[in-house]
Design a protein around this motif. Structure first.
Motif, PDB file in Angstrom:
ATOM      1  N   VAL A 357     -14.518 -19.354  54.593  1.00  7.81           N
ATOM      2  CA  VAL A 357     -13.535 -19.533  53.525  1.00  7.81           C
ATOM      3  C   VAL A 357     -12.113 -19.429  54.069  1.00  7.81           C
ATOM      4  N   GLN A 358     -11.905 -18.562  55.038  1.00  5.26           N
ATOM      5  CA  GLN A 358     -10.575 -18.456  55.645  1.00  5.26           C
ATOM      6  C   GLN A 358     -10.240 -19.709  56.438  1.00  5.26           C
ATOM      7  N   ARG A 359     -11.246 -20.242  57.129  1.00 12.49           N
ATOM      8  CA  ARG A 359     -11.016 -21.437  57.952  1.00 12.49           C
ATOM      9  C   ARG A 359     -10.730 -22.659  57.068  1.00 12.49           C
ATOM     10  N   GLU A 360     -11.486 -22.766  55.972  1.00 12.19           N
ATOM     11  CA  GLU A 360     -11.342 -23.935  55.107  1.00 12.19           C
ATOM     12  C   GLU A 360     -10.048 -23.903  54.300  1.00 12.19           C
ATOM     13  N   LEU A 361      -9.662 -22.722  53.827  1.00  9.79           N
ATOM     14  CA  LEU A 361      -8.497 -22.618  52.939  1.00  9.79           C
ATOM     15  C   LEU A 361      -7.221 -22.235  53.669  1.00  9.79           C
ATOM     16  N   GLY A 362      -7.373 -21.685  54.856  1.00  8.04           N
ATOM     17  CA  GLY A 362      -6.192 -21.318  55.634  1.00  8.04           C
ATOM     18  C   GLY A 362      -5.466 -20.100  55.115  1.00  8.04           C
TER      19      GLY A 362
END
Length: 392
Positions: A357-362
């Motif tokens: 989720v951190q990688r996808e949403l930044g």
């Protein structure tokens, strides 16, 4: 003859007794005696006049006044004492055991695979499958496996401690131990900080808003809540209950009211009352992206007429996996999400959702829900999370 005289004597005695009784019965009253007169009833007091009185006669013929029954006394409303929540510092450490119970499967599987004497392509495929199954995501998984393969070749032989250290280092890199996870909740002079909470209904959005109020109150801040989710009848009641437990007031309106109006009033009252933080709970309907964009965009614009929106927290359910990610992307396109609150992390073994989720949403995960208790929301700590995955 003697018997006859005895009978006559008895008859005379009986006659004399009868005459004496009649004399006593009809004797005239003496001069010193006065007949008993009925007493007048005392005047009714103010209390007695409030209700109907009734008259009663006692055995001596005296009439008295009986006051009406007292009105029933209603039980006093017991106001529950305001709770004092624990501070946010160290919350995740205290909840680590609960997190470990749901996450150690991933860590044990990875440690067992990496500890094998021979790491061929089949074992590396198993490692990759384990990470993808844990919702780490395809991209982060391939990057991690590639890095691990390189370092394992450099190390050659591996002790258990070396394997553990290697895996811990890689997980910390993926989780992002260097990310800024600070909640921006510092007041700006006379103006409070404003936190906007967004997310799909059913993810625990309103509950997370209430728990966040507890976290901030535990840190010594004065909090005001805005119930801008006006499309669910229970949302405002639920939020108000959370607020009352810690002494935080809730601004609300009738069901179906304009959410932006509620948000504006909440911020205005927060300024007037000089609170530290205003937290606004928003609706989570997702029938169309356009409708969502219009609604949340309006809420944010209206708030910014009085204050700055310092934090936009997106609430995600960790158990929804990749589906949750797709929902999150819609919200990220609509509003400028600054942090993620990941709920129900204790109920899933797929802790890799934090990474994906951190990688996808930044944006970083800033809060995690580790149970259903009132104080089970904690600021996310990357090292505590990874150590819980790997176990003791």
């Amino acid at each position: 003859m003697t018997d006859y005289l005895g009978i006559i004597a008895i008859a005379v005695v009986v006659a004399l007794l009868a005459v004496g009784g009649l004399f006593l019965l009809f004797r005239p009253k003496g001069k010193g005696e006065r007949p008993v007169e009925p007493r007048e009833a005392p005047p009714l007091s103010d209390d007695t006049q409030a209700g109907p009185a009734r008259l009663a006669e006692d055995e001596g013929g005296v009439t008295t006044t009986v006051p009406p029954p007292a009105a029933p006394v209603e039980p006093a409303v017991v106001v529950p004492p305001v709770e004092v929540p624990p501070p946010s510092a160290g919350r995740m450490v205290r909840l680590r055991a609960r997190l470990a119970r749901s996450q150690t499967t991933l860590g044990k599987s990875l440690l067992e695979l990496l500890s094998r004497d021979r790491l061929d392509d089949e074992v590396w495929d198993e490692i990759e499958d384990t990470l993808i199954t844990a919702d780490v995501g395809v991209g982060p998984t391939r990057a991690m496996v590639e890095e691990l393969r390189t370092k394992v070749k450099v190390l050659g032989s591996r002790t258990p401690d070396e394997v553990r250290g290697l895996l811990r280092e890689q997980l910390l890199t993926l989780v992002g131990s260097d990310l800024d996870r600070t909640l921006r909740v510092a007041a700006h002079g006379e103006r409070p900080a404003v936190v906007l909470v967004v997310g799909v209904n059913g993810t625990g959005k309103t509950t997370t808003t209430g728990k966040l109020a507890r976290v901030l109150v535990g840190d010594g801040k004065q909090v005001l809540l805005g119930a801008a989710d006006t499309f669910r009848a229970a949302a405002a009641d639920q939020l108000q209950t959370w607020g009352e437990r810690v002494g935080a007031e809730t601004v609300r309106k009738d069901e179906g009211a304009d959410p932006a109006s509620v948000a504006f009033d909440a911020v205005a009252k927060g300024i007037d009352d000089k609170v530290d933080v205003v937290i606004v709970d928003t609706a989570g309907r997702l029938h169309t992206k356009t409708g969502l964009m219009d609604e949340l965009g309006k809420v944010k614009r209206v708030i910014e007429k009085r204050a700055t929106v310092d934090e936009v927290l997106l609430v995600l359910d960790a158990t929804t996996g990749q589906n949750g990610l797709r929902q999150a992307q819609v919200f990220a396109e609509v509003v400028d999400v600054t942090g993620i609150a990941l709920t129900k992390l204790d109920g899933t073994a797929k802790g890799g959702i934090v990474i994906s989720v951190q990688r996808e949403l930044g944006v970083p995960v800033k809060l995690v829900g580790l149970g259903e208790g009132a104080d089970d929301l904690a600021p996310f700590d990357a090292e505590v999370f990874v150590d819980a995955i790997l176990g003791d």
